[in-house]
Design an enzyme around this catalytic site. Structure first.
Site, PDB file in Angstrom:
ATOM      1  N   HIS A   1     -32.545  10.839  31.767  1.00 45.26           N
ATOM      2  CA  HIS A   1     -32.361  10.192  30.468  1.00 45.26           C
ATOM      3  C   HIS A   1     -32.220  11.282  29.404  1.00 45.26           C
ATOM      4  O   HIS A   1     -33.056  12.177  29.298  1.00 45.26           O
ATOM      5  CB  HIS A   1     -33.587   9.315  30.197  1.00 45.26           C
ATOM      6  CG  HIS A   1     -33.522   8.482  28.955  1.00 45.26           C
ATOM      7  ND1 HIS A   1     -32.859   7.281  28.890  1.00 45.26           N
ATOM      8  CD2 HIS A   1     -34.075   8.665  27.722  1.00 45.26           C
ATOM      9  CE1 HIS A   1     -33.001   6.752  27.682  1.00 45.26           C
ATOM     10  NE2 HIS A   1     -33.742   7.582  26.948  1.00 45.26           N
TER      11      HIS A   1
ATOM     12  N   SER B   1     -37.178  11.423  30.769  1.00 44.51           N
ATOM     13  CA  SER B   1     -36.433  11.893  29.593  1.00 44.51           C
ATOM     14  C   SER B   1     -36.541  13.406  29.508  1.00 44.51           C
ATOM     15  O   SER B   1     -37.635  13.956  29.347  1.00 44.51           O
ATOM     16  CB  SER B   1     -37.015  11.273  28.324  1.00 44.51           C
ATOM     17  OG  SER B   1     -36.504  11.977  27.206  1.00 44.51           O
TER      18      SER B   1
ATOM     19  N   ASP C   1     -38.102   1.813  27.088  1.00 46.36           N
ATOM     20  CA  ASP C   1     -38.221   3.230  26.707  1.00 46.36           C
ATOM     21  C   ASP C   1     -39.289   3.417  25.637  1.00 46.36           C
ATOM     22  O   ASP C   1     -39.183   2.856  24.545  1.00 46.36           O
ATOM     23  CB  ASP C   1     -36.840   3.659  26.168  1.00 46.36           C
ATOM     24  CG  ASP C   1     -36.763   5.133  25.814  1.00 46.36           C
ATOM     25  OD1 ASP C   1     -37.765   5.851  25.961  1.00 46.36           O
ATOM     26  OD2 ASP C   1     -35.665   5.558  25.380  1.00 46.36           O
ATOM     27  N   GLY C   2     -40.297   4.228  25.975  1.00 46.23           N
ATOM     28  CA  GLY C   2     -41.281   4.631  24.982  1.00 46.23           C
ATOM     29  C   GLY C   2     -42.712   4.262  25.345  1.00 46.23           C
ATOM     30  O   GLY C   2     -43.025   3.087  25.523  1.00 46.23           O
ATOM     31  N   GLY C   3     -43.541   5.296  25.525  1.00 43.27           N
ATOM     32  CA  GLY C   3     -44.966   5.050  25.742  1.00 43.27           C
ATOM     33  C   GLY C   3     -45.301   4.447  27.097  1.00 43.27           C
ATOM     34  O   GLY C   3     -46.298   3.743  27.227  1.00 43.27           O
TER      35      GLY C   3
ATOM     36  N   GLY D   1     -41.031  10.109  29.284  1.00 46.04           N
ATOM     37  CA  GLY D   1     -40.911  11.474  28.780  1.00 46.04           C
ATOM     38  C   GLY D   1     -42.178  12.228  29.075  1.00 46.04           C
ATOM     39  O   GLY D   1     -42.314  12.920  30.086  1.00 46.04           O
TER      40      GLY D   1
ATOM     41  N   GLY E   1     -37.208   8.087  17.894  1.00 47.49           N
ATOM     42  CA  GLY E   1     -37.319   9.287  17.072  1.00 47.49           C
ATOM     43  C   GLY E   1     -38.180  10.383  17.684  1.00 47.49           C
ATOM     44  O   GLY E   1     -37.894  11.549  17.481  1.00 47.49           O
ATOM     45  N   PHE E   2     -39.183   9.990  18.435  1.00 54.20           N
ATOM     46  CA  PHE E   2     -40.091  10.999  18.976  1.00 54.20           C
ATOM     47  C   PHE E   2     -40.642  10.565  20.323  1.00 54.20           C
ATOM     48  O   PHE E   2     -40.861   9.368  20.543  1.00 54.20           O
ATOM     49  CB  PHE E   2     -41.271  11.225  18.013  1.00 54.20           C
ATOM     50  CG  PHE E   2     -40.830  11.697  16.652  1.00 54.20           C
ATOM     51  CD1 PHE E   2     -40.627  13.051  16.398  1.00 54.20           C
ATOM     52  CD2 PHE E   2     -40.550  10.775  15.642  1.00 54.20           C
ATOM     53  CE1 PHE E   2     -40.172  13.481  15.158  1.00 54.20           C
ATOM     54  CE2 PHE E   2     -40.095  11.196  14.394  1.00 54.20           C
ATOM     55  CZ  PHE E   2     -39.908  12.551  14.156  1.00 54.20           C
TER      56      PHE E   2
ATOM     57  N   MET F   1     -36.458  -0.944  23.217  1.00 49.41           N
ATOM     58  CA  MET F   1     -37.326   0.154  22.784  1.00 49.41           C
ATOM     59  C   MET F   1     -38.758  -0.359  22.622  1.00 49.41           C
ATOM     60  O   MET F   1     -38.992  -1.378  21.972  1.00 49.41           O
ATOM     61  CB  MET F   1     -36.858   0.723  21.434  1.00 49.41           C
ATOM     62  CG  MET F   1     -35.565   1.519  21.477  1.00 49.41           C
ATOM     63  SD  MET F   1     -35.562   2.928  22.593  1.00 49.41           S
ATOM     64  CE  MET F   1     -36.911   3.937  21.960  1.00 49.41           C
TER      65      MET F   1
ATOM     66  N   ASP G   1     -31.992  11.969  25.458  1.00 45.59           N
ATOM     67  CA  ASP G   1     -32.248  11.369  24.146  1.00 45.59           C
ATOM     68  C   ASP G   1     -31.514  12.129  23.057  1.00 45.59           C
ATOM     69  O   ASP G   1     -31.920  13.221  22.653  1.00 45.59           O
ATOM     70  CB  ASP G   1     -33.759  11.387  23.865  1.00 45.59           C
ATOM     71  CG  ASP G   1     -34.476  10.258  24.580  1.00 45.59           C
ATOM     72  OD1 ASP G   1     -34.017   9.099  24.455  1.00 45.59           O
ATOM     73  OD2 ASP G   1     -35.470  10.530  25.274  1.00 45.59           O
TER      74      ASP G   1
ATOM     75  N   MET H   1     -30.457  12.518  19.296  1.00 43.82           N
ATOM     76  CA  MET H   1     -30.892  12.106  17.944  1.00 43.82           C
ATOM     77  C   MET H   1     -30.153  12.952  16.912  1.00 43.82           C
ATOM     78  O   MET H   1     -30.006  14.163  17.086  1.00 43.82           O
ATOM     79  CB  MET H   1     -32.398  12.311  17.795  1.00 43.82           C
ATOM     80  CG  MET H   1     -33.220  11.586  18.856  1.00 43.82           C
ATOM     81  SD  MET H   1     -34.976  11.648  18.483  1.00 43.82           S
ATOM     82  CE  MET H   1     -35.668  11.069  20.043  1.00 43.82           C
TER      83      MET H   1
ATOM     84  N   MET I   1     -29.070   7.814  19.799  1.00 44.43           N
ATOM     85  CA  MET I   1     -29.748   7.363  18.580  1.00 44.43           C
ATOM     86  C   MET I   1     -29.029   8.037  17.429  1.00 44.43           C
ATOM     87  O   MET I   1     -29.523   8.990  16.814  1.00 44.43           O
ATOM     88  CB  MET I   1     -31.240   7.748  18.654  1.00 44.43           C
ATOM     89  CG  MET I   1     -32.012   6.879  19.642  1.00 44.43           C
ATOM     90  SD  MET I   1     -33.580   7.591  20.166  1.00 44.43           S
ATOM     91  CE  MET I   1     -33.022   8.651  21.495  1.00 44.43           C
TER      92      MET I   1
ATOM     93  N   HIS J   1     -28.759   8.216  25.819  1.00 39.30           N
ATOM     94  CA  HIS J   1     -29.291   7.258  24.844  1.00 39.30           C
ATOM     95  C   HIS J   1     -28.949   7.788  23.449  1.00 39.30           C
ATOM     96  O   HIS J   1     -29.574   8.727  22.966  1.00 39.30           O
ATOM     97  CB  HIS J   1     -30.810   7.142  25.069  1.00 39.30           C
ATOM     98  CG  HIS J   1     -31.510   6.276  24.079  1.00 39.30           C
ATOM     99  ND1 HIS J   1     -32.884   6.263  23.952  1.00 39.30           N
ATOM    100  CD2 HIS J   1     -31.050   5.372  23.169  1.00 39.30           C
ATOM    101  CE1 HIS J   1     -33.236   5.395  23.015  1.00 39.30           C
ATOM    102  NE2 HIS J   1     -32.125   4.850  22.519  1.00 39.30           N
TER     103      HIS J   1
ATOM    104  N   GLY K   1     -43.818  10.813  23.152  1.00 43.72           N
ATOM    105  CA  GLY K   1     -45.277  10.915  23.067  1.00 43.72           C
ATOM    106  C   GLY K   1     -45.945   9.864  22.189  1.00 43.72           C
ATOM    107  O   GLY K   1     -47.109  10.010  21.833  1.00 43.72           O
TER     108      GLY K   1
END
Ligand code: DX5
Ligand code: ZN
Length: 223
Positions: A34, A9, A178-180, A200, A145-146, A140, A36, A38, A69, A67, A148
């Site tokens: 990717h 990302s 996506d995420g973590g 990311g 939204g964020f 997700m 993101d 927002m 959002m 993506h 990390g």
């Protein structure tokens, strides 16, 4: 399992040096960029939009994976397609069922691939009416939204549930997560059925981003 796809990302890159971020992604052997997007409304944060995709397009031959959002994907889809996004993913929480079908049609008419995403608290069955028309489902594993954030427990079961729904309809559909995600959990995420993972922080904060995708693929296969 086919080769695991890695989509870094660019949100976690240095905003004053996005060209360098794009080059790192390419040279690392990652598969997609990717992006993101927002809007400060569907999610609290505001990040990037069409101008970045337009600027990236001539700088990379990798798949640009947008993506969205955003609260109004129907308005923005043509702009992202026109800017050169190859895959456009919208959130099912942002649209009605009719609008979601319309969004997929618009993305396909513009010549791009269509993805639909569900947030961690959305029932996975929400995706069912769209499975035979989508190219990708994005599960997700953090609240959007964020970057990390930590991978949410329970996401593995959701990935597996979407995977088995997709298998049942027998149409080729990618599962993106996506995420973590990083070296610490890629084996479980891939094992649950992810075809493509977004990274990311794990990519851009890695000591050696250039070897990161290879290390992820190796960890995914349990080596
Ligand atoms: C979250 C974004 C993610 C995020 C990934 O809303 O969709 O793509 O930036 O970042 P990490 O890998 O740091 O969780
Ligand atoms: Zn994302």
């Amino acid at each position: 399992m086919d080769r695991l796809m890695i989509a870094p990302s660019i949100l976690s890159a240095d905003f004053l040096d996005m060209g360098h971020g794009a080059t790192l992604i390419k040279e690392s052997g990652a598969d997609w960029v990717h992006v993101d997007v927002m809007d400060g409304h569907f999610v609290p944060n505001i990040t990037m939009g069409v101008p970045l995709v337009k600027a990236l397009r001539p700088r990379t031959d990798l798949t640009i994976d947008a993506h969205l959002m955003v609260s109004n994907p129907l308005r923005q889809i043509p702009w992202f397609a026109g800017a050169g996004a190859d895959i456009i993913t919208f959130h099912l929480e942002a649209v009605t069922e009719d609008e979601a079908h319309e969004a997929v049609r618009m993305i396909h008419d513009a010549g791009a691939k269509a993805g639909a995403s569900i947030k961690p608290k959305t029932d996975v069955s929400a995706i069912r009416p769209f499975l035979d028309e989508l190219d990708m489902v994005l599960v997700m594993s953090v609240e959007p939204g964020f970057s990390g954030q930590s991978f949410i427990d329970g996401s593995l079961e959701r990935i597996a549930a979407v995977k088995s729904m997709a298998n049942r309809i027998g149409h080729d559909i990618l599962i993106q997560v996506d995420g973590g995600i990083g070296l610490q959990n890629i084996r479980e995420v891939a094992g649950a059925g992810a075809d493509c993972v977004v990274c990311g922080n794990a990519f851009f904060k890695a000591g050696d981003p250039l070897s990161f995708p290879a290390r992820m693929r190796e960890a995914a296969s349990g080596k």
